[in-house]
Design an enzyme around this catalytic site. Structure first.
Site, PDB file in Angstrom:
ATOM      1  N   ASN A   8      -0.428  -6.887   3.354  1.00 13.64           N
ATOM      2  CA  ASN A   8       0.745  -6.124   3.795  1.00 13.64           C
ATOM      3  C   ASN A   8       0.236  -4.854   4.473  1.00 13.64           C
ATOM      4  O   ASN A   8      -0.216  -3.932   3.803  1.00 13.64           O
ATOM      5  CB  ASN A   8       1.604  -5.805   2.556  1.00 13.64           C
ATOM      6  CG  ASN A   8       2.780  -4.904   2.883  1.00 13.64           C
ATOM      7  OD1 ASN A   8       3.067  -4.635   4.052  1.00 13.64           O
ATOM      8  ND2 ASN A   8       3.454  -4.432   1.847  1.00 13.64           N
ATOM      9  N   LYS A  10       1.868  -2.688   6.010  1.00 16.96           N
ATOM     10  CA  LYS A  10       2.844  -1.584   5.942  1.00 16.96           C
ATOM     11  C   LYS A  10       2.974  -0.919   7.314  1.00 16.96           C
ATOM     12  O   LYS A  10       2.819  -1.581   8.331  1.00 16.96           O
ATOM     13  CB  LYS A  10       2.464  -0.618   4.822  1.00 16.96           C
ATOM     14  CG  LYS A  10       2.265  -1.346   3.482  1.00 16.96           C
ATOM     15  CD  LYS A  10       2.209  -0.456   2.289  1.00 16.96           C
ATOM     16  CE  LYS A  10       2.013  -1.312   1.041  1.00 16.96           C
ATOM     17  NZ  LYS A  10       2.020  -0.518  -0.187  1.00 16.96           N
ATOM     18  N   HIS A  93      10.344  -5.595  -1.111  1.00 15.89           N
ATOM     19  CA  HIS A  93       9.207  -4.754  -1.517  1.00 15.89           C
ATOM     20  C   HIS A  93       9.757  -3.475  -2.156  1.00 15.89           C
ATOM     21  O   HIS A  93      10.784  -2.948  -1.729  1.00 15.89           O
ATOM     22  CB  HIS A  93       8.339  -4.422  -0.295  1.00 15.89           C
ATOM     23  CG  HIS A  93       7.046  -3.784  -0.676  1.00 15.89           C
ATOM     24  ND1 HIS A  93       6.960  -2.448  -1.020  1.00 15.89           N
ATOM     25  CD2 HIS A  93       5.800  -4.290  -0.808  1.00 15.89           C
ATOM     26  CE1 HIS A  93       5.700  -2.175  -1.343  1.00 15.89           C
ATOM     27  NE2 HIS A  93       4.978  -3.271  -1.224  1.00 15.89           N
ATOM     28  N   GLU A  95       8.921  -0.519  -1.880  1.00 14.77           N
ATOM     29  CA  GLU A  95       9.100   0.614  -0.957  1.00 14.77           C
ATOM     30  C   GLU A  95      10.422   0.489  -0.207  1.00 14.77           C
ATOM     31  O   GLU A  95      11.062   1.489   0.107  1.00 14.77           O
ATOM     32  CB  GLU A  95       7.897   0.692   0.001  1.00 14.77           C
ATOM     33  CG  GLU A  95       6.670   1.223  -0.740  1.00 14.77           C
ATOM     34  CD  GLU A  95       5.335   0.790  -0.171  1.00 14.77           C
ATOM     35  OE1 GLU A  95       5.285   0.260   0.952  1.00 14.77           O
ATOM     36  OE2 GLU A  95       4.324   0.970  -0.883  1.00 14.77           O
ATOM     37  N   GLU A 160       4.734  -6.894  -8.494  1.00 11.07           N
ATOM     38  CA  GLU A 160       4.049  -5.657  -8.122  1.00 11.07           C
ATOM     39  C   GLU A 160       4.589  -4.509  -8.961  1.00 11.07           C
ATOM     40  O   GLU A 160       5.660  -3.952  -8.648  1.00 11.07           O
ATOM     41  CB  GLU A 160       4.285  -5.336  -6.646  1.00 11.07           C
ATOM     42  CG  GLU A 160       3.755  -6.385  -5.704  1.00 11.07           C
ATOM     43  CD  GLU A 160       3.470  -5.798  -4.330  1.00 11.07           C
ATOM     44  OE1 GLU A 160       2.313  -5.880  -3.902  1.00 11.07           O
ATOM     45  OE2 GLU A 160       4.390  -5.247  -3.714  1.00 11.07           O
ATOM     46  N   GLY A 166      -0.599   1.397  -4.432  1.00  8.57           N
ATOM     47  CA  GLY A 166      -1.198   2.511  -3.701  1.00  8.57           C
ATOM     48  C   GLY A 166      -1.725   3.624  -4.587  1.00  8.57           C
ATOM     49  O   GLY A 166      -2.035   4.712  -4.110  1.00  8.57           O
ATOM     50  N   SER A 198      -2.767  -2.231  -5.957  1.00 10.19           N
ATOM     51  CA  SER A 198      -4.157  -1.766  -5.998  1.00 10.19           C
ATOM     52  C   SER A 198      -5.165  -2.887  -6.228  1.00 10.19           C
ATOM     53  O   SER A 198      -6.182  -2.689  -6.902  1.00 10.19           O
ATOM     54  CB  SER A 198      -4.327  -0.655  -7.046  1.00 10.19           C
ATOM     55  OG  SER A 198      -3.524   0.464  -6.700  1.00 10.19           O
TER      56      SER A 198
END
Ligand code: PGA
Length: 238
Positions: A8, A10, A93, A95, A160, A166, A198
């Protein structure tokens, strides 16, 4: 089932560097015994698809709209992603759930749109740190799955933990084992269940060896070709 390593990217990179990254990945991916997907920003899909023509590395979008077309300024439909060369799309996701307030009902609608357009959805779920600390991780993820996965789901689930994305922190193997077993119970046999958060070259082998881990969703490390390939090599167990 073969493991799936999905990158990904991003909101990173510009065209030239991204094409170079895809080219390096193409050269390095020969002979790998896992499925590989990369998800570049939407503006780069066609360029990256062109670089990867004839390669086993497939591409995906990072999000799609739930509607097939219409007055949705700034959005991209699943059919547009497919038209640009994508075969996969990440939906839900954390985010996007956090930055855009996406609900599980919206994620479900996006997964339906993705399947209707011939894309394989990668549906993300995961608890926050506060939810894990309060002992609610399994129930939070169970609810997300119940609300995000449509009937007849033909895709991939990515677990996740939000606090691991991250941050350099990863869930312990025991936590991953327990969560993936729980997800398997919730969704039944079939869909691969990826771990994300991570994942790096140094921890990939141990995470990918956990039962019910069907691959990895990789953010930061997918931007460095050597790191991403090292993770893919750790998945070599057809
Ligand atoms: P990370 O991101 O590997 O940088 O933690 C994972 C993801 O958000 O999919």
């Amino acid at each position: 089932m073969r493991q799936l390593i999905a990158g990904n990217w991003k909101m990173n990179g510009l065209l030239e560097a991204s094409a170079a990254l895809a080219g390096a990945l193409r050269r390095g991916a020969d002979g790998l015994d896992c499925d590989i997907v990369i998800c570049p920003p939407a503006t780069m899909l066609m360029t990256v698809a062109h670089v990867l023509v004839g390669s086993p590395v497939e591409i995906g979008g990072q999000d799609c709209h739930a509607k097939a077309s219409g007055a949705h300024t700034g959005d991209v439909s699943a059919a547009m992603l497919r038209d640009a060369g994508a075969r996969w799309v990440i939906v839900g996701h954390s985010e996007r759930r956090a930055d855009h307030g996406e609900t599980s009902a919206q994620v479900r609608a996006k997964a339906i749109a993705a399947m209707a357009a011939g894309l394989t959805p990668i549906v993300c779920v995961g608890e926050t740190e506060a939810q894990r600390v309060s002992g609610d991780a399994l129930s939070v993820v169970g609810t997300q799955l119940a609300e995000s996965l449509p009937e007849g789901f033909a895709g991939v689930v990515a677990y996740e933990p939000v606090w691991a994305i991250g941050t350099g922190k990863t869930a312990t193997e025991d936590d991953v084992r327990a969560m993936h077993a729980h997800i398997r119970t919730c969704i039944g046999a079939g869909p691969r269940i990826l771990y994300g958060g991570s994942v790096k070259a140094s921890n990939a082998a141990s995470l990918l060896a956990v039962p019910e881990v069907g691959g990895a969703l990789v953010g930061g490390a997918s931007l460095v070709v050597e790191d991403f390939l090292a993770i893919a090599k750790a998945a070599n167990r057809g």
